[in-house]
Write an enzyme that holds these catalytic residues in place. Structure first.
Site, short mmCIF file in Angstrom:
data_model
loop_
_atom_site.label_atom_id
_atom_site.label_comp_id
_atom_site.label_asym_id
_atom_site.label_seq_id
_atom_site.Cartn_x
_atom_site.Cartn_y
_atom_site.Cartn_z
N HIS A 289 -2.20 0.41 6.13
CA HIS A 289 -2.63 1.46 5.02
C HIS A 289 -2.16 0.44 3.88
CE1 HIS A 289 -4.83 4.29 7.15
NE2 HIS A 289 -3.72 4.79 7.70
N CYS A 331 -5.99 -1.66 2.29
CA CYS A 331 -6.45 -1.31 0.87
C CYS A 331 -5.69 -1.78 -0.30
CB CYS A 331 -6.53 0.27 0.93
SG CYS A 331 -7.88 1.13 1.92
#
Length: 469
Positions: A289, A331
């Site tokens: 992430h 991300c």
């Protein structure tokens, strides 16, 4: 009304033709007008500007504008230039902007790039930014970068711009004895050839000396957070199989904490430095992430800066002068890009088979270099730590990287393209990966509307990189 509809259809047809050309040939259609702008601060020497204008003319830019302004006024100047392009009416072939200022004064280059990349008249066409730093009061010499760029543009117009820049980077690094290397950042979706070469003419192969020697050992390190990331296991398996097929001795670590990310990189570097035989290449994949500012989140939820991990490996003695590849599937913020262009499909778009939207960050090439070719400590313009680096981000700066239960768009497309053409130039293959990713329409889990994604490729490679002979 009929005139308005006719004009709209004509522009739509031209845009569709450019998109279709890109899809069929993997090359941009740059047959339209080419516009160049040199925006320099008063401290920049006239000889530097003159060399730039010569390069623009060699590359076939019919309109070469020159403006002088204080650095703090660059944004206002670019706003005026954008309005001028929008008022032009007809689609353009390519735009090249050179921003030249003393070292350290271009503090927010992405803001300047963004001002022009949002231009509606430039949708779907390549936008090239040359960001040059120049030492205040420096002698009016052009350095290896500008000299090499000028010479190669004149001698090798058939080369793609990425291929040409790689050769220029090689010359620049050699002249500085490895102390300095420029950097490029690309979101291009196809080959950009600015020379006057017919589309059906084949491109001559570069000399063998311009290619990295990968005949020695190769090593890969895959660090992947699997927990709470559905589909990540498919990425790990696909990328691991590809690395082994390409001859990489592969190490896999799953669910590393933020501290373990750093420890694993340090251990990997140590193993390479003590490896008994010579190394050819190293590949590191970081899958996790991402935080709001592009940080990586370990399995413990704590942050680690990816730049710290890159710097760790760039100091590896065993990899000096060898390519170091980083793949970052994470991300880089929370923005979900709706793309540029109509998201609806009126009848004339369906009739012309034109794609409804292009990622707003696509079709941009940025080159960061020093006009005098001197070493700089700024990570923006390049330094010795950045030579022979290739970094590929799954998302543009500030944007979401997409993944579903089948894996991520980036990793799965990358594996597919490399398996289909393992002998190809890696920069060109990554450009094709980006083209395919940009064509995808993504339905996010928390968004009912379709969104677009776009890669960012950063390279200071000084030779062609082909992973299979």
């Amino acid at each position: 009304m009929a005139f308005l509809v006719s004009g709209t259809l004509r522009m739509a047809a031209q845009m569709a033709d450019a998109q279709d050309s890109l899809g069929r040939k993997g090359k941009y259609n740059v047959q339209g007008p080419r516009v160049a702008l040199t925006l320099s601060s008063p401290e920049v020497s006239t000889s530097t500007v003159a060399v730039l204008e010569g390069v623009f003319q060699t590359l076939g830019f019919e309109s070469c504008q020159r403006r002088e302004a204080l650095v703090q006024d660059f944004l206002e100047e670019l706003t005026g230039f954008r309005e001028q392009l929008n008022a032009h009416g007809a689609p353009l072939g390519c735009v090249l902007v050179a921003l030249v200022a003393p070292s350290g004064q271009l503090r927010q280059p992405q803001k300047l790039v963004r001002e022009l990349s949002d231009c509606g008249a430039l949708q779907g066409c390549p936008k090239v930014f040359l960001l040059l730093s120049s030492a205040p009061g420096a002698a009016p010499t052009t350095g290896a970068f500008l000299t090499g760029l000028s010479e190669l543009c004149d001698r090798c117009p058939h080369w793609s711009l990425l291929q040409l820049l790689t050769e220029v980077f090689c010359r620049t690094a050699e002249e500085s004895s490895g102390a300095y290397c420029p950097v490029l950042r690309s979101s291009l979706r196809g080959a950009l050839c600015l020379g006057h070469v017919k589309p059906w003419e084949t491109e001559p192969e570069p000399s063998p000396g311009a290619q990295y020697d990968l005949s020695k050992d190769r090593a890969a390190l895959l660090l992947a957070v699997i927990q709470d990331r559905p589909g990540a296991q498919h990425d790990v398996e696909a990328l691991g199989d590809l690395c082994q097929t390409l001859g990489f001795k592969t190490t896999l670590r799953t669910d590393p904490t933020a501290q373990a990310f750093q420890e694993e990189l340090a251990q990997f570097k140590g193993q390479l430095d003590t490896h008994r035989s010579a190394m050819s290449c190293a590949l590191v994949a970081l899958m996790a992430h991402g935080g709001p500012q592009g940080q990586l989140l370990g399995a413990d939820g704590k942050e680690v800066q990816p730049e710290v991990l890159v710097q760790e490996l760039s100091h590896c003695r065993a990899l000096q002068g060898r390519p170091k590849i980083f793949l970052l599937q994470a991300c880089r913020g929370g923005h979900r890009d709706a793309g540029m262009g109509s998201t609806a499909l009126p009848w004339y778009w369906r009739w012309l088979r034109a794609p409804p939207a292009t990622p707003s960050h696509a079709d941009v090439l940025q080159i960061y270099a020093d006009a005098q070719g001197s070493s700089s400590r700024s990570s923006t313009t390049g330094s010795c730590d950045q030579a022979d680096l290739l970094m590929v981000y799954a998302a543009a700066e500030g944007c979401v990287a997409y993944r579903d239960e089948k894996g991520s768009d980036f990793i799965q497309t990358l594996v597919k393209v490399l398996r289909a053409a393992p002998r190809g130039d890696l920069l060109e293959l990554l450009t094709e990966v980006n083209r395919q990713v940009c064509e995808l329409d993504v339905l996010g889990p928390d968004c009912a509307e379709r969104r677009k994604a776009c890669l960012e490729i950063r390279s200071s490679l000084t030779r062609r990189l082909c992973l299979q002979a």
